[in-house]
Design a protein around this motif. Structure first.
Motif, short mmCIF file in Angstrom:
data_model
loop_
_atom_site.label_atom_id
_atom_site.label_comp_id
_atom_site.label_asym_id
_atom_site.label_seq_id
_atom_site.Cartn_x
_atom_site.Cartn_y
_atom_site.Cartn_z
N ILE A 224 34.77 -3.76 87.23
CA ILE A 224 33.86 -2.71 87.00
C ILE A 224 34.33 -1.61 87.99
CG2 ILE A 224 31.50 -1.90 87.05
CD1 ILE A 224 30.66 -4.85 86.17
N VAL A 225 34.25 -1.93 89.20
CA VAL A 225 34.76 -0.99 90.24
C VAL A 225 36.08 -0.12 90.01
CG1 VAL A 225 35.11 -0.72 92.77
CG2 VAL A 225 33.40 -2.02 92.01
N LEU A 226 36.96 -1.02 89.70
CA LEU A 226 38.34 -0.55 89.32
C LEU A 226 38.23 0.38 87.98
CD1 LEU A 226 40.70 -3.65 89.91
CD2 LEU A 226 40.51 -1.46 91.05
N GLY A 227 37.45 0.01 86.81
CA GLY A 227 37.54 0.92 85.83
C GLY A 227 36.66 2.06 86.14
N ILE A 228 35.72 2.02 86.99
CA ILE A 228 35.05 3.43 87.28
C ILE A 228 36.00 4.20 87.89
CG2 ILE A 228 33.10 4.33 88.98
CD1 ILE A 228 31.50 1.78 88.07
N PHE A 229 36.70 3.48 88.96
CA PHE A 229 37.83 4.37 89.77
C PHE A 229 38.76 5.00 88.78
CE2 PHE A 229 41.98 4.60 91.93
CZ PHE A 229 41.62 5.44 92.79
N LEU A 230 39.27 4.28 87.86
CA LEU A 230 40.38 4.93 86.86
C LEU A 230 39.84 5.85 86.07
CD1 LEU A 230 42.22 1.58 85.81
CD2 LEU A 230 43.01 3.11 87.29
N VAL A 231 38.63 5.62 85.56
CA VAL A 231 38.02 6.67 84.71
C VAL A 231 37.79 7.96 85.52
CG1 VAL A 231 35.91 7.36 83.47
CG2 VAL A 231 36.83 5.23 83.16
N GLY A 232 37.47 7.77 86.63
CA GLY A 232 37.04 9.04 87.51
C GLY A 232 38.50 9.75 87.99
N ALA A 233 39.49 8.85 88.21
CA ALA A 233 40.71 9.39 88.53
C ALA A 233 41.16 10.34 87.25
CB ALA A 233 41.70 8.36 88.92
N VAL A 234 41.14 9.86 86.01
CA VAL A 234 41.63 10.37 84.96
C VAL A 234 40.80 11.88 84.77
CG1 VAL A 234 41.58 10.49 82.30
CG2 VAL A 234 42.32 8.47 83.68
N ILE A 235 39.17 11.79 84.93
CA ILE A 235 38.82 12.87 84.81
C ILE A 235 38.86 13.87 85.88
CG2 ILE A 235 36.16 13.82 85.22
CD1 ILE A 235 35.44 11.04 83.66
N PHE A 236 39.25 13.53 87.10
CA PHE A 236 39.51 14.41 88.17
C PHE A 236 40.92 15.12 87.71
CE2 PHE A 236 41.53 15.60 92.16
CZ PHE A 236 40.44 16.47 92.81
N ALA A 237 41.65 14.38 87.16
CA ALA A 237 43.21 15.11 86.87
C ALA A 237 42.95 16.12 85.72
CB ALA A 237 44.20 13.68 86.66
N LEU A 238 42.18 15.64 84.74
CA LEU A 238 41.98 16.60 83.85
C LEU A 238 41.27 17.85 84.25
CD1 LEU A 238 40.73 14.47 80.81
CD2 LEU A 238 42.86 15.67 81.24
N LEU A 239 40.29 17.84 85.15
CA LEU A 239 39.66 18.85 85.90
C LEU A 239 40.44 19.93 86.76
CD1 LEU A 239 36.23 17.45 86.75
CD2 LEU A 239 36.64 19.10 84.97
N LEU A 240 41.48 19.03 87.44
CA LEU A 240 42.63 19.55 88.31
C LEU A 240 43.42 20.56 87.44
CD1 LEU A 240 43.69 20.43 91.24
CD2 LEU A 240 44.69 18.04 90.88
N GLY A 241 43.71 20.08 86.35
CA GLY A 241 44.62 20.82 85.33
C GLY A 241 44.12 22.02 85.03
N GLN A 242 42.72 22.09 84.73
CA GLN A 242 41.99 23.29 84.47
C GLN A 242 42.09 24.33 85.64
OE1 GLN A 242 40.31 24.06 81.38
NE2 GLN A 242 41.60 22.41 80.45
N VAL A 243 41.67 23.81 86.70
CA VAL A 243 41.82 24.67 87.81
C VAL A 243 43.34 25.21 87.83
CG1 VAL A 243 41.52 24.78 90.36
CG2 VAL A 243 40.08 23.48 89.04
N LEU A 244 44.34 24.45 87.94
CA LEU A 244 45.78 24.99 88.18
C LEU A 244 46.01 25.84 86.94
CD1 LEU A 244 47.38 21.45 89.34
CD2 LEU A 244 46.94 23.48 90.77
N GLY A 245 45.81 25.42 85.88
CA GLY A 245 46.03 26.23 84.72
C GLY A 245 45.25 27.72 84.62
N GLY A 246 44.06 28.01 85.30
CA GLY A 246 43.78 29.02 85.54
C GLY A 246 43.93 29.87 86.68
N ALA A 247 44.84 29.37 87.37
CA ALA A 247 45.23 30.21 88.81
C ALA A 247 46.48 31.20 88.51
CB ALA A 247 45.74 29.07 89.59
N ARG A 248 46.13 32.01 87.61
CA ARG A 248 46.95 33.18 87.12
C ARG A 248 46.35 34.48 87.23
NH1 ARG A 248 44.69 30.79 82.84
NH2 ARG A 248 44.13 32.02 81.17
N ASP A 249 47.35 35.56 87.00
CA ASP A 249 46.98 36.91 86.84
C ASP A 249 46.69 36.88 85.18
OD1 ASP A 249 47.41 37.50 89.38
OD2 ASP A 249 49.17 38.76 89.10
N GLU A 250 45.66 37.83 84.89
CA GLU A 250 45.32 38.04 83.57
C GLU A 250 44.55 39.33 83.30
OE1 GLU A 250 42.28 35.99 80.55
OE2 GLU A 250 43.91 34.36 80.88
N LEU A 251 45.48 40.37 83.01
CA LEU A 251 44.92 41.60 82.69
C LEU A 251 44.38 42.05 81.22
CD1 LEU A 251 47.22 43.43 85.32
CD2 LEU A 251 44.80 42.78 85.47
#
Length: 213
Positions: free
Chosen positions: A23-50
């Motif tokens: 259970i602990v490992l499952g929660i950790f893996l799910v959390g890691a995947v969710i964090f990675a997806l959120l980090l992708g959103q943050v990195l994707g938004g780090a741009r100029d947009e005029l």
């Protein structure tokens, strides 16, 4: 095969991972995947947009040190000044209150920095009440409206790249129709690493709880 070796193999095959550990490992893996997806959103938004031709700029505040703007805040201000060199008549809102460990409000420190680098003080509006990104936009909107600015003209928001995904979301929620962004670098490596860990969590918090009346 010796009897001892057979017993060792049999003993190894018989071991099972405890349910609690699964259970602990499952929660950790799910959390890691969710964090990675959120980090992708943050990195994707780090741009100029005029978009269009905004006539007002909002510079989002960051920590002020006893000697002046922090490195991250200087990055934002220098990025703004580079753009303002070609748009000297733009209205600029410097947005940020004063924390308990800051010698002055972030807005005042930013205004002083812009003036010291040649930007016209009469084009600077201070928003010095905010203490988070949601308030940055809520109070900056009030300041612009008080000065007769038509929000339909759009704004350009300046912050470090890691901040811009959340900034775009909250600016839209605050009622800004057309939001452009300028992504300042993050010159201070420890702060940059810290913020790329913090910002995915802040994005979730803002998405769920940062609402405007």
């Amino acid at each position: 095969m010796s009897k001892i070796l057979k017993r060792e193999i049999h003993s190894y095959k018989g071991r099972k991972m405890p349910l609690w550990l699964k259970i602990v490992l499952g929660i950790f893996l799910v959390g890691a995947v969710i964090f990675a997806l959120l980090l992708g959103q943050v990195l994707g938004g780090a741009r100029d947009e005029l978009r269009g031709e905004p006539n007002a700029m909002i510079i989002l505040g960051c920590q002020v040190k006893p000697w002046g703007p922090s490195i991250l805040l200087q990055d934002r201000l220098d990025e703004a000044l580079e753009y303002l060199a070609d748009h000297p008549d733009m209205l600029v809102v410097v947005s940020g209150g004063q924390g308990s460990d800051e010698p002055t409000s972030e807005a005042q420190a930013m205004a002083d920095y812009l003036e010291e680098h040649g930007f016209a003080p009469e084009n600077i509006l201070l928003e010095d009440r905010s203490h988070n990104t949601m308030q940055n936009f809520a109070y900056s909107k009030e300041v612009l409206e008080q000065h007769g600015y038509d929000l339909e003209q759009g704004i350009v928001v300046v912050s470090n790249g890691f901040h811009l995904t959340r900034a775009r979301m909250l600016a839209g929620r605050a009622g800004f129709v057309e939001v452009s962004t300028l992504a300042a670098p993050s010159s201070h490596l420890p702060s940059r690493l810290h913020m790329y860990v913090r910002e995915p969590l802040a994005l979730v918090k803002s998405f769920l709880f940062d609402r405007f009346a």
